[in-house]
Design a protein around this motif. Structure first.
Motif, PDB file in Angstrom:
ATOM      1  N   ALA A 127       2.172   1.675  -3.494  1.00  0.00           N
ATOM      2  CA  ALA A 127       1.087   2.099  -4.377  1.00  0.00           C
ATOM      3  C   ALA A 127       0.759   3.571  -4.136  1.00  0.00           C
ATOM      4  O   ALA A 127       0.564   4.342  -5.073  1.00  0.00           O
ATOM      5  CB  ALA A 127      -0.154   1.234  -4.148  1.00  0.00           C
ATOM      6  N   ARG A 128       0.716   3.965  -2.855  1.00  0.00           N
ATOM      7  CA  ARG A 128       0.391   5.356  -2.540  1.00  0.00           C
ATOM      8  C   ARG A 128       1.472   6.282  -3.082  1.00  0.00           C
ATOM      9  O   ARG A 128       1.179   7.347  -3.625  1.00  0.00           O
ATOM     10  CB  ARG A 128       0.267   5.519  -1.022  1.00  0.00           C
ATOM     11  CG  ARG A 128      -0.450   6.806  -0.651  1.00  0.00           C
ATOM     12  CD  ARG A 128      -0.626   6.915   0.859  1.00  0.00           C
ATOM     13  NE  ARG A 128      -1.353   5.787   1.414  1.00  0.00           N
ATOM     14  CZ  ARG A 128      -0.955   5.110   2.493  1.00  0.00           C
ATOM     15  NH1 ARG A 128       0.155   5.435   3.119  1.00  0.00           N
ATOM     16  NH2 ARG A 128      -1.675   4.108   2.934  1.00  0.00           N
ATOM     17  N   ARG A 129       2.743   5.850  -2.953  1.00  0.00           N
ATOM     18  CA  ARG A 129       3.832   6.707  -3.449  1.00  0.00           C
ATOM     19  C   ARG A 129       3.729   6.883  -4.958  1.00  0.00           C
ATOM     20  O   ARG A 129       3.842   7.994  -5.471  1.00  0.00           O
ATOM     21  CB  ARG A 129       5.178   6.083  -3.074  1.00  0.00           C
ATOM     22  CG  ARG A 129       6.334   7.000  -3.395  1.00  0.00           C
ATOM     23  CD  ARG A 129       7.656   6.330  -3.062  1.00  0.00           C
ATOM     24  NE  ARG A 129       7.762   6.014  -1.643  1.00  0.00           N
ATOM     25  CZ  ARG A 129       8.605   5.106  -1.146  1.00  0.00           C
ATOM     26  NH1 ARG A 129       9.374   4.428  -1.945  1.00  0.00           N
ATOM     27  NH2 ARG A 129       8.655   4.899   0.140  1.00  0.00           N
ATOM     28  N   SER A 130       3.509   5.780  -5.678  1.00  0.00           N
ATOM     29  CA  SER A 130       3.408   5.881  -7.140  1.00  0.00           C
ATOM     30  C   SER A 130       2.187   6.709  -7.523  1.00  0.00           C
ATOM     31  O   SER A 130       2.222   7.478  -8.468  1.00  0.00           O
ATOM     32  CB  SER A 130       3.321   4.491  -7.769  1.00  0.00           C
ATOM     33  OG  SER A 130       2.099   3.880  -7.429  1.00  0.00           O
ATOM     34  N   PHE A 131       1.083   6.557  -6.744  1.00  0.00           N
ATOM     35  CA  PHE A 131      -0.132   7.312  -7.058  1.00  0.00           C
ATOM     36  C   PHE A 131       0.107   8.812  -6.881  1.00  0.00           C
ATOM     37  O   PHE A 131      -0.232   9.611  -7.749  1.00  0.00           O
ATOM     38  CB  PHE A 131      -1.270   6.848  -6.152  1.00  0.00           C
ATOM     39  CG  PHE A 131      -2.529   7.667  -6.310  1.00  0.00           C
ATOM     40  CD1 PHE A 131      -3.290   7.541  -7.459  1.00  0.00           C
ATOM     41  CD2 PHE A 131      -2.923   8.551  -5.326  1.00  0.00           C
ATOM     42  CE1 PHE A 131      -4.443   8.294  -7.612  1.00  0.00           C
ATOM     43  CE2 PHE A 131      -4.062   9.303  -5.483  1.00  0.00           C
ATOM     44  CZ  PHE A 131      -4.835   9.172  -6.626  1.00  0.00           C
ATOM     45  N   THR A 132       0.721   9.195  -5.751  1.00  0.00           N
ATOM     46  CA  THR A 132       0.966  10.619  -5.520  1.00  0.00           C
ATOM     47  C   THR A 132       1.946  11.168  -6.561  1.00  0.00           C
ATOM     48  O   THR A 132       1.799  12.295  -7.035  1.00  0.00           O
ATOM     49  CB  THR A 132       1.531  10.849  -4.108  1.00  0.00           C
ATOM     50  OG1 THR A 132       2.615   9.945  -3.902  1.00  0.00           O
ATOM     51  CG2 THR A 132       0.473  10.623  -3.055  1.00  0.00           C
ATOM     52  N   SER A 167       0.841  -1.204   0.000  1.00  0.00           N
ATOM     53  CA  SER A 167       0.000   0.000   0.000  1.00  0.00           C
ATOM     54  C   SER A 167       0.873   1.249   0.000  1.00  0.00           C
ATOM     55  O   SER A 167       0.565   2.236  -0.662  1.00  0.00           O
ATOM     56  CB  SER A 167      -0.920   0.011   1.215  1.00  0.00           C
ATOM     57  OG  SER A 167      -0.176   0.185   2.398  1.00  0.00           O
ATOM     58  N   ARG A 168       2.007   1.193   0.731  1.00  0.00           N
ATOM     59  CA  ARG A 168       2.894   2.363   0.758  1.00  0.00           C
ATOM     60  C   ARG A 168       3.471   2.627  -0.629  1.00  0.00           C
ATOM     61  O   ARG A 168       3.502   3.763  -1.101  1.00  0.00           O
ATOM     62  CB  ARG A 168       4.025   2.128   1.761  1.00  0.00           C
ATOM     63  CG  ARG A 168       4.757   3.405   2.119  1.00  0.00           C
ATOM     64  CD  ARG A 168       5.886   3.127   3.094  1.00  0.00           C
ATOM     65  NE  ARG A 168       5.395   2.530   4.327  1.00  0.00           N
ATOM     66  CZ  ARG A 168       6.124   1.742   5.124  1.00  0.00           C
ATOM     67  NH1 ARG A 168       7.366   1.457   4.795  1.00  0.00           N
ATOM     68  NH2 ARG A 168       5.612   1.253   6.221  1.00  0.00           N
TER      69      ARG A 168
END
Length: 52
Positions: free
Chosen positions: A15-20, A12-13
């Motif tokens: 994924a969140r980094r790539s999303f941001t 999740s970390r």
């Protein structure tokens, strides 16, 4: 096998980094496109005013 285990928290970390990162890049691209468009519109308006 990867060196580290893909736990849900790590996944999740990541994924969140790539999303941001994608969001920030998209925003900067949008801003650049918007400024380019505004410059083009100003140029066209100035050109039309010159013709008139």
């Amino acid at each position: 096998m990867p060196a580290f285990t893909m736990t849900p928290a790590v996944a999740s970390r990541l994924a969140r980094r790539s999303f941001t990162h994608d969001l920030r890049r998209g925003l900067s691209d949008g801003v650049a496109t918007a400024t380019q468009e505004s410059f083009r519109i100003k140029f066209v308006v100035r050109f039309m005013l010159r013709i008139i």
